[in-house]
Enzyme design. Structure first.
Site, PDB file in Angstrom:
ATOM      1  N   GLY A 237      37.458  33.713  48.816  1.00  0.00           N
ATOM      2  CA  GLY A 237      38.228  33.361  47.494  1.00  0.00           C
ATOM      3  C   GLY A 237      38.655  34.520  46.654  1.00  0.00           C
ATOM      4  O   GLY A 237      38.773  35.619  47.493  1.00  0.00           O
ATOM      5  N   HIS A 238      38.925  34.459  45.584  1.00  0.00           N
ATOM      6  CA  HIS A 238      39.217  35.726  44.728  1.00  0.00           C
ATOM      7  C   HIS A 238      38.553  36.008  43.697  1.00  0.00           C
ATOM      8  O   HIS A 238      39.044  37.280  42.915  1.00  0.00           O
ATOM      9  CB  HIS A 238      40.644  35.301  44.095  1.00  0.00           C
ATOM     10  CG  HIS A 238      41.936  35.008  44.948  1.00  0.00           C
ATOM     11  ND1 HIS A 238      43.142  34.579  44.467  1.00  0.00           N
ATOM     12  CD2 HIS A 238      42.158  34.802  46.380  1.00  0.00           C
ATOM     13  CE1 HIS A 238      44.115  34.502  45.443  1.00  0.00           C
ATOM     14  NE2 HIS A 238      43.404  34.497  46.705  1.00  0.00           N
TER      15      HIS A 238
END
Length: 388
Positions: A237-238
């Site tokens: 993810g970020h």
């Protein structure tokens, strides 16, 4: 955790004795994953809505095919409503059926809703839409899997969101929301599949949650006040991001956010604050990132006030977002890049009150470097990088 779950099940069972219980099977829903059960689910909702007593809606094991659902409480008699989801709710395989909707499943204008989903799955079947988006074709934006809007006193236990078309969970315009034991699962390259997005909401907590997705694990939008995130596993993810902020010239701020005991694994970012480089009345203040572990994270700690993904249509102005009183404490682990701390603040409104304590990040077994611009008023604590 086991004892808390036992207590919840006990009180859930006791409370169910005093509540009306409606099983979707009794309304004709078929658990075969092929027969559209949308009308049957809405019929259950209308019946539950009209009840003057607390209500439990039961979704048993099986697969239930559903188009978009809008559980609107604006005309309901006031009472607690519980959804017990033991089965799988599945969206149509053709992404165009719900792809132009804002939400696949929406709860709005409600006071007192519990979604109990240990064993329950929301399968949005978003992979085909991701493929459309990455191919460059003209595709619908995609629906958020589940949203809570203009509501209060919301609890979500144990639900799994799988392969959302767009965001997985959105909390918008709500007060007093608790999410615990939630799982979010999507591929690391799935576009715009934020795990949990919170905006314009107050007193929100996220506990004991695992998020693997293609965008922010948790994104925190304007108008968020009083968010507590604890014991979360993020990756791929970020990262956990405040922002993006500054999209609008007049914008509410973000304040009183605590992110605690989070493990980031293989993410693009860890603890992040991001804003567009344009004038705005927004702000981010009283932010705490503490007791976090970074495992091979590209940007473990980052403030980016020149945010512009893919460098497309960048405003190329100066951010008006004021970032102040931000604490990073006990942040350990490994950076996937040489620079472990990036503080790229606004020249018009420099960051102030940035504190880093016990930050120990390694890159290839050596201390990671740092890069800081317009980050005034930094207090080092036990932080050693070279930009202080």
């Amino acid at each position: 955790m086991a004892s808390l779950l036992f207590l919840f099940v006990f009180f859930f069972s006791i409370s169910s004795c005093f509540a009306h219980s409606y099983n979707v099977l009794s309304f004709g829903a078929k658990p075969d994953g092929k027969t559209d059960a949308t009308n049957e689910f809405m019929a259950v909702w209308e019946t539950a809505c009209a009840s003057s007593r607390p209500v439990t809606i039961v979704v048993p094991k099986g697969r239930f095919l559903l188009r978009s659902l809008n559980f609107d409480g604006s005309k309901c008699k006031p009472k607690p409503i519980t959804f017990r989801i033991d089965g799988t709710l599945v969206a149509p395989a053709d992404y165009r059926v719900i792809g132009n909707e804002d939400y696949w499943i929406l709860f709005q204008h409600l006071d007192g809703v519990t979604v109990y989903g240990y064993g329950g799955v929301l399968d949005a079947q978003g992979t085909s839409l991701w493929g459309c988006k990455t191919s460059g074709k003209n595709c619908p934006r995609g629906a958020t899997t589940i949203g809570f809007q203009s509501s209060r006193n919301i609890v979500v236990y144990g639900l799994t969101s799988l392969n959302s078309q767009m965001f997985h969970v959105v909390i918008n315009g709500c007060h007093n929301v608790k999410l615990q034991g939630v799982k979010v699962l999507a591929a690391g390259n799935s576009p715009n599949t934020d795990g949990i997005h919170v905006q314009s909401s107050s007193t929100v907590s996220i506990f004991s949650t695992k998020i693997s997705t293609g965008d922010d694990c948790v994104s925190i939008g304007p108008g968020t006040n009083g968010l507590w995130i604890e014991n979360v596993a993020c990756g791929p993810g970020h990262g956990i991001s405040i922002g993006s902020l500054g999209k609008d010239a007049v914008e509410s701020g973000v304040q009183n956010v605590t992110v605690k005991t989070v493990t980031f694994t293989g993410t693009q970012n860890g603890a992040r604050i991001k804003s567009w480089a344009r004038p705005s009345s927004g702000f981010a203040r009283n932010i705490r990132f503490q007791h976090c572990v970074m495992n091979n994270v590209d940007n473990p700690i980052i403030i980016d006030q020149n945010y512009c993904p893919r460098s497309e249509n960048c405003p190329r102005q100066v951010s008006g977002i004021k970032i102040s009183d931000v604490l990073f404490v006990d942040i350990h682990g490994t950076s996937a890049t040489e620079v472990g701390v990036r503080l790229n603040c606004s020249p018009k409104k420099p960051c102030t009150g940035i504190r880093l304590k016990d930050v120990k990040l390694k890159y290839r077994n050596k201390p990671a470097a740092s890069a800081c611009v317009h980050a005034g008023g930094i207090e080092a604590g036990l932080f050693q990088p070279n930009c202080l």
